[in-house]
Structures are given as C-alpha cells and as structure tokens.
Design a protein around this motif. Structure first.
Motif, mmCIF file in Angstrom:
data_model
loop_
_atom_site.group_PDB
_atom_site.id
_atom_site.type_symbol
_atom_site.label_atom_id
_atom_site.label_comp_id
_atom_site.label_asym_id
_atom_site.label_seq_id
_atom_site.Cartn_x
_atom_site.Cartn_y
_atom_site.Cartn_z
ATOM 1 N N GLY A 373 -7.858 -6.905 33.826
ATOM 2 C CA GLY A 373 -8.819 -6.560 34.866
ATOM 3 C C GLY A 373 -10.249 -6.542 34.367
ATOM 4 N N PHE A 374 -10.488 -5.841 33.266
ATOM 5 C CA PHE A 374 -11.860 -5.751 32.780
ATOM 6 C C PHE A 374 -12.319 -7.073 32.173
ATOM 7 C CE2 PHE A 374 -14.695 -2.173 32.849
ATOM 8 C CZ PHE A 374 -15.785 -2.628 32.125
ATOM 9 N N GLY A 375 -11.389 -7.815 31.591
ATOM 10 C CA GLY A 375 -11.727 -9.130 31.052
ATOM 11 C C GLY A 375 -12.157 -10.104 32.133
ATOM 12 N N LEU A 376 -11.541 -10.009 33.309
ATOM 13 C CA LEU A 376 -11.919 -10.855 34.441
ATOM 14 C C LEU A 376 -13.203 -10.368 35.109
ATOM 15 C CD1 LEU A 376 -8.471 -11.494 36.182
ATOM 16 C CD2 LEU A 376 -9.862 -13.160 34.933
ATOM 17 N N PHE A 377 -13.485 -9.089 35.019
ATOM 18 C CA PHE A 377 -14.629 -8.514 35.746
ATOM 19 C C PHE A 377 -15.958 -8.690 35.026
ATOM 20 C CE2 PHE A 377 -17.530 -4.898 36.067
ATOM 21 C CZ PHE A 377 -17.878 -4.973 37.415
ATOM 22 N N SER A 378 -16.024 -8.360 33.722
ATOM 23 C CA SER A 378 -17.308 -8.141 33.066
ATOM 24 C C SER A 378 -18.206 -9.369 33.036
ATOM 25 C CB SER A 378 -17.087 -7.605 31.647
ATOM 26 O OG SER A 378 -16.334 -8.531 30.882
ATOM 27 N N SER A 379 -17.723 -10.503 32.543
ATOM 28 C CA SER A 379 -18.582 -11.683 32.397
ATOM 29 C C SER A 379 -19.024 -12.263 33.747
ATOM 30 C CB SER A 379 -17.872 -12.752 31.559
ATOM 31 O OG SER A 379 -17.584 -12.252 30.281
ATOM 32 N N PRO A 380 -18.118 -12.465 34.717
ATOM 33 C CA PRO A 380 -18.581 -12.937 36.026
ATOM 34 C C PRO A 380 -19.581 -11.989 36.685
ATOM 35 C CG PRO A 380 -16.221 -13.266 35.832
ATOM 36 C CD PRO A 380 -16.645 -12.439 34.648
ATOM 37 N N ASN A 381 -19.372 -10.685 36.520
ATOM 38 C CA ASN A 381 -20.306 -9.728 37.104
ATOM 39 C C ASN A 381 -21.683 -9.846 36.458
ATOM 40 O OD1 ASN A 381 -20.446 -7.315 39.011
ATOM 41 N ND2 ASN A 381 -21.253 -6.408 37.142
ATOM 42 N N ASN A 382 -21.715 -9.970 35.126
ATOM 43 C CA ASN A 382 -22.991 -10.160 34.426
ATOM 44 C C ASN A 382 -23.645 -11.481 34.823
ATOM 45 O OD1 ASN A 382 -22.646 -7.743 33.095
ATOM 46 N ND2 ASN A 382 -21.880 -8.665 31.210
ATOM 47 N N ASN A 383 -22.831 -12.511 35.008
ATOM 48 C CA ASN A 383 -23.356 -13.807 35.432
ATOM 49 C C ASN A 383 -24.012 -13.696 36.809
ATOM 50 O OD1 ASN A 383 -23.945 -16.525 35.339
ATOM 51 N ND2 ASN A 383 -21.842 -17.224 35.621
ATOM 52 N N ALA A 384 -23.383 -12.928 37.703
ATOM 53 C CA ALA A 384 -23.955 -12.728 39.034
ATOM 54 C C ALA A 384 -25.281 -11.979 38.954
ATOM 55 C CB ALA A 384 -22.964 -11.962 39.917
ATOM 56 N N ILE A 385 -25.359 -10.982 38.085
ATOM 57 C CA ILE A 385 -26.591 -10.196 37.941
ATOM 58 C C ILE A 385 -27.729 -11.070 37.422
ATOM 59 C CG2 ILE A 385 -27.683 -8.311 36.654
ATOM 60 C CD1 ILE A 385 -24.930 -6.893 36.713
ATOM 61 N N ILE A 386 -27.478 -11.773 36.324
ATOM 62 C CA ILE A 386 -28.519 -12.617 35.733
ATOM 63 C C ILE A 386 -28.860 -13.784 36.660
ATOM 64 C CG2 ILE A 386 -29.084 -14.124 33.785
ATOM 65 C CD1 ILE A 386 -29.093 -11.128 33.130
ATOM 66 N N GLY A 387 -27.846 -14.349 37.321
ATOM 67 C CA GLY A 387 -28.077 -15.485 38.207
ATOM 68 C C GLY A 387 -28.846 -15.136 39.462
ATOM 69 N N SER A 388 -28.798 -13.866 39.893
ATOM 70 C CA SER A 388 -29.479 -13.463 41.123
ATOM 71 C C SER A 388 -30.854 -12.863 40.861
ATOM 72 C CB SER A 388 -28.624 -12.439 41.885
ATOM 73 O OG SER A 388 -28.416 -11.271 41.109
ATOM 74 N N ALA A 389 -31.222 -12.680 39.574
ATOM 75 C CA ALA A 389 -32.531 -12.119 39.229
ATOM 76 C C ALA A 389 -33.565 -13.239 39.114
ATOM 77 C CB ALA A 389 -32.447 -11.341 37.924
ATOM 78 N N SER A 390 -34.811 -12.928 39.485
ATOM 79 C CA SER A 390 -35.877 -13.912 39.336
ATOM 80 C C SER A 390 -36.168 -14.133 37.859
ATOM 81 C CB SER A 390 -37.140 -13.448 40.056
ATOM 82 O OG SER A 390 -37.609 -12.223 39.503
ATOM 83 N N LYS A 391 -36.686 -15.317 37.501
ATOM 84 C CA LYS A 391 -36.858 -15.692 36.100
ATOM 85 C C LYS A 391 -37.831 -14.771 35.359
ATOM 86 C CE LYS A 391 -35.636 -20.554 36.615
ATOM 87 N NZ LYS A 391 -36.059 -21.971 36.441
ATOM 88 N N ASP A 392 -38.797 -14.185 36.078
ATOM 89 C CA ASP A 392 -39.761 -13.313 35.397
ATOM 90 C C ASP A 392 -39.291 -11.866 35.336
ATOM 91 O OD1 ASP A 392 -39.974 -12.886 38.108
ATOM 92 O OD2 ASP A 392 -42.129 -12.515 38.064
ATOM 93 N N LYS A 393 -38.056 -11.601 35.795
ATOM 94 C CA LYS A 393 -37.512 -10.233 35.762
ATOM 95 C C LYS A 393 -36.170 -10.190 35.027
ATOM 96 C CE LYS A 393 -40.672 -8.187 38.396
ATOM 97 N NZ LYS A 393 -41.595 -9.313 38.533
ATOM 98 N N LEU A 394 -35.887 -11.178 34.202
ATOM 99 C CA LEU A 394 -34.585 -11.227 33.545
ATOM 100 C C LEU A 394 -34.371 -10.082 32.564
ATOM 101 C CD1 LEU A 394 -33.946 -15.024 32.841
ATOM 102 C CD2 LEU A 394 -32.817 -13.552 34.500
ATOM 103 N N SER A 395 -35.434 -9.643 31.895
ATOM 104 C CA SER A 395 -35.271 -8.553 30.916
ATOM 105 C C SER A 395 -34.979 -7.231 31.601
ATOM 106 C CB SER A 395 -36.524 -8.433 30.044
ATOM 107 O OG SER A 395 -36.637 -9.544 29.195
ATOM 108 N N ILE A 396 -35.649 -6.964 32.711
ATOM 109 C CA ILE A 396 -35.358 -5.722 33.433
ATOM 110 C C ILE A 396 -33.950 -5.774 34.020
ATOM 111 C CG2 ILE A 396 -36.258 -6.330 35.731
ATOM 112 C CD1 ILE A 396 -36.852 -3.012 33.914
ATOM 113 N N ALA A 397 -33.496 -6.991 34.399
ATOM 114 C CA ALA A 397 -32.120 -7.146 34.870
ATOM 115 C C ALA A 397 -31.139 -6.850 33.740
ATOM 116 C CB ALA A 397 -31.903 -8.562 35.402
ATOM 117 N N SER A 398 -31.429 -7.377 32.548
ATOM 118 C CA SER A 398 -30.594 -7.110 31.375
ATOM 119 C C SER A 398 -30.570 -5.623 31.051
ATOM 120 C CB SER A 398 -31.128 -7.908 30.177
ATOM 121 O OG SER A 398 -30.359 -7.687 29.022
ATOM 122 N N ALA A 399 -31.723 -4.963 31.170
ATOM 123 C CA ALA A 399 -31.809 -3.522 30.915
ATOM 124 C C ALA A 399 -30.980 -2.735 31.921
ATOM 125 C CB ALA A 399 -33.267 -3.069 30.952
ATOM 126 N N LEU A 400 -30.999 -3.167 33.178
ATOM 127 C CA LEU A 400 -30.231 -2.468 34.213
ATOM 128 C C LEU A 400 -28.728 -2.615 33.986
ATOM 129 C CD1 LEU A 400 -32.375 -3.246 37.382
ATOM 130 C CD2 LEU A 400 -31.821 -0.975 36.500
#
Length: 466
Positions: A373-400
């Motif tokens: 379950g966690f193996g399937l969840f973590s990477s796709p969820n992180n991909n969605a977060i980084i993929g939906s953040a604007s390019k000039d806000k990627l670090s704050i997205a990573s921090a969140l």
C-alpha cells in the motif's frame, strides 16, 4: 542559462540527470540513516555523557523540531535565491556539523548539535525533490521521485543496523561523523554535473514575520503533543492552534507570503495530495513501534527477530516506490496512489484482529499489504504534488511534502503516547498488563484505518495531472 536552455541541457544530457539524482539519493539516504541510527546509540550516549533518560529521550525530538521549524522558510528562500545553492548549503552544513561531534562533552551540547543538524536537513528536504522535479521535468520524473523515496526507506531500514555496528566498533560518535564522506561525494556530484540554477524570476523578499509565526506555532504544537495529559502541555497545544490561525490570516495579507493560501486552495490536485500525504504518514508511522512491542511482549520474540519481521513492510515499500513512480509517469497518479491507500487500509483491517494467539503468518500477511500500500502510494502522490506545482514554487512544494510527512509522524506519535499513558501509566510492560497493550494496539489500528480511508477519499478526488 535560461530556464528553457537548462531544460534543453538536461533533456540531451541523460548522464547529468542521473548523476544529479544520485547526489540527491545519497544525501537523503545519509540523513535518513542519521535519524534512525542515532536512536540505537542512545544507551551508549547516556553512559558516556552521564545523561538522564529524560535528557536522551530528546535526541530524536530535537532533530525533528529543527527540521520542521525551518522547512517552509527554507523552501521559500530556495525559490527566491536558488534551489541548487540552498541544497549545497544544506549538504555542506550537515557535513561540518557532523564533525562537531568531536567537541561534544555533555548532553546539552549534543542536543544543540542535533537541532542544527535538523536545520541543515530542512535545507536538503526543501530542495531535493524540487531539483529532481526540474531536472526530470520532461521524462522519468515519477521514476526519479520513486528512487528518492526508496532512498528514504533504505536509510531508515539500514539506520539501526549501521548505527549498532558503528557504535559497537568505533563508539557512538562514529554514528555522527561517519556519514561525512558520503555527503562529500553528494556535494562533488552536484558541483560537477548539475549546471545552472533554478529560482523565481520575480524579485521578492522572504516573509520574516510569517517565518517567525510558523516557527512559533510549530514549536507550541510540538511541545503540546509531547505530553497531552499535562495541563501545561495542553495549554501549549491550544496556543499552537491559535498561532496557526494567526499564521494563516497573516499569510493571506502578506505581500510575499511563504504560502499563498488562496492559490493552495485553488489548486485541488496539490492541496488534496498534501492532505493525503499527511493522513497516510499519520497512519503509517505508529505501525513499526506498536508491532515491535506486540511481537516482543505478546509473541516473546527477540528484538532482532521482531525487527526482521517488521522489516518486510519497509523492504516492499523500497522495492515498489520506483516502480509505482515510473507507472505514474504514464498513468494518472491518483489511481495508483488510491489503490495504495486501499491496500494499506486492507492491511490495517487484517491487523485489527490481532489477539494473544494470532499466528506470525497472519501478522506477516498484514505487513505485506501495508508495504504494498505505501509503496504504491508515496511516489505517485509525490509526482502529483510536484507535477501540479508551478515551476517557480517547486521548493516550497518540496518543503510542504516534508512538512506533511513530519507533522503526520508527530501527530500520530502524540496520539499513541496519550493512549499508552492512559492504559499503562508509569507501569513497565509485563505479563500483568498485556491486555492493556493489546487494547492500545487495536485502538491505534482503528484510528489509522480511519486515517487511511480518509486519505483514500482525498487521493481519488484530487483530479488529474496528465
């Protein structure tokens, strides 16, 4: 280089991309090892520094506080002055601070060192995923993020083994200074192969008032959750919620806030992915601790035998994370992440039936579902977060992402400690109170199951990124 020139460079120089990823994975692995290995060295630290049990119990807490309190300011500052610069600063500081352990002569100095190490790791956490998101923007981003997740799991899994060996062979100080050569390799790779810099094109200032308010509410909440039965700590917890409200209001009025609350609310994919992360980490963090107690006290396994059994969950997570990350480059992350939430919930539902006579095979099966379950969840969820953040806000997205993980861990730890205190008080765990221990395990399984099901809802309803 301009942003487009940088992207063209990494699109045509695959070797540079993967070496940048290697640098980040090494840094994340070392910091993860540092978190878990130090706990193994605590008895040796207590003897050598003549420290009380209460003092050494702050070893993991001091590191975690230092990490959380600086995460958002570090993420925002990285977007303003440059992610590569902040990452290099974090890796360099961690390496130097690790060597300061030779100057430590008392527990207060060591705890102070751990706080500053937490600060340095905040700089790494706030920039690592954003660098990977930028370097792999056009291909293999999910797979790359999956490998960073595997580095975390591998570090946390190997930490106790590495820490135990270093402490036994070289003394507890080796747990702190031995990672330095690996960090220097990570530093060399980033200097040699990561070209250019990423930062916001807008000229803005760091929100200093917002940073202070953030630090204040995190600290108050942190102190409050450390002992929810004490009135002073409950007061601190209440103050934390008040300060959180003030922080949110201030962010709405600030000219250059750490987080644009309105933009966060408007970005459904981002906000629900962050919420899913908080809920899943809240559900996952207590499992190793409680299962370790259950296996050792009720099934009378040795610490090593219990550790081997519990390790199956982490091993599966480590193997699946890059695979699910790669799949999330082709398919909607919400489907994979939601499937992960459901598998995790199924594992918790199985473990709800634990009793005094539950077979180890049954426990093993439950842990397998948790790992899947966690193996399937973590990477796709992180991909969605980084993929939906604007390019000039990627670090704050990573921090969140880091903040949601750590706050989830902190919240669930507080709940477990409260339940342990209610049922067991100051008693030592033994044959006379195993029923109370089992009650705590079952109640926590119910609460974590609810958390995982809520994460499932927010994951599925987040929306699309492809």
């Amino acid at each position: 280089m301009t942003a487009s020139q940088l992207q063209d460079f990494y699109d045509t120089h695959a070797k540079a991309r993967w070496l940048a990823l290697l640098s980040v994975c090494l840094a994340i692995f070392v910091t993860s090892v540092s978190m878990s290995a130090a706990s193994i060295a605590i008895p040796s630290i207590a003897r050598d520094l003549d420290a009380s049990a209460r003092a050494v119990s702050w070893m993991p807490t001091s590191f975690l506080w230092g990490n959380i309190v600086l995460l958002l300011p570090a993420g925002r500052l990285a977007d303003l002055v440059g992610r590569k610069r902040m990452y290099i600063t974090g890796v360099t500081l961690f390496s130097l601070l690790s060597l300061f352990v030779f100057l430590v002569q008392d527990i207060a100095s060591l705890l102070t060192l751990r706080v500053f190490q937490g600060f340095s790791v905040a700089l790494i956490t706030a920039t690592s995923m954003s660098i990977i998101g930028a370097v792999f923007a056009n291909s293999n981003r999910g797979a790359a993020l999956g490998l960073t997740s595997s580095s975390v799991y591998l570090g946390l899994s190997c930490g106790p083994i590495i820490g135990g060996w270093l402490t036994q062979e070289f003394g507890w100080r080796a747990v702190f200074w031995m990672p330095t050569p690996v960090m220097l390799i990570a530093l060399m790779l980033i200097f040699s192969f990561v070209k250019g810099e990423w930062k916001s094109a807008q000229v803005e200032r760091l929100d200093k008032l917002g940073s202070l308010l953030f630090a204040a509410w995190v600290s108050a909440f942190f102190i409050g959750m450390s002992d929810v039965e004490d009135m002073a700590h409950l007061t601190s917890l209440a103050l934390g919620f008040v300060l959180l409200y003030v922080f949110i209001k201030q962010q709405g009025r600030a000219e250059s806030p750490l987080i644009r609350i309105s933009a966060l609310r408007a970005n459904r994919v981002f906000s629900r992915s962050i919420l899913s992360s908080f809920l899943m980490y809240s559900a996952n963090f207590p499992i190793v601790f409680l299962m370790s107690l259950y296996l050792q006290y009720i099934h009378e396994l040795s610490p090593f035998e219990a550790g081997q059994l519990v390790l199956i969950q982490t091993f599966i997570m480590m193997v699946l994370a890059p695979i699910s990350g790669r799949l999330s480059d082709r398919y909607e992350p919400r489907y994979l992440a939601t499937l992960g939430c459901l598998s995790f919930a199924l594992g918790l539902a199985l473990l709800l039936r634990l009793d005094m006579d539950t077979s180890l095979t049954y426990v093993f099966v439950g842990l397998i579902f948790l790992g899947i379950g966690f193996g399937l969840f973590s990477s796709p969820n992180n991909n969605a977060i980084i993929g939906s953040a604007s390019k000039d806000k990627l670090s704050i997205a990573s921090a969140l992402v880091g903040l949601s993980r750590n706050m989830g861990n902190l919240f669930s730890t507080g709940v477990v400690m409260m339940l342990m205190s209610i049922m067991l008080g100051s008693q030592s765990i033994g044959p006379d109170n195993l029923d109370q221990l089992l009650w705590v395990v079952r109640v926590v399984m119910v609460l974590t199951l609810i958390s995982a099901l809520c994460a499932c809802y927010y994951s599925f309803t987040r929306g699309r990124i492809h």
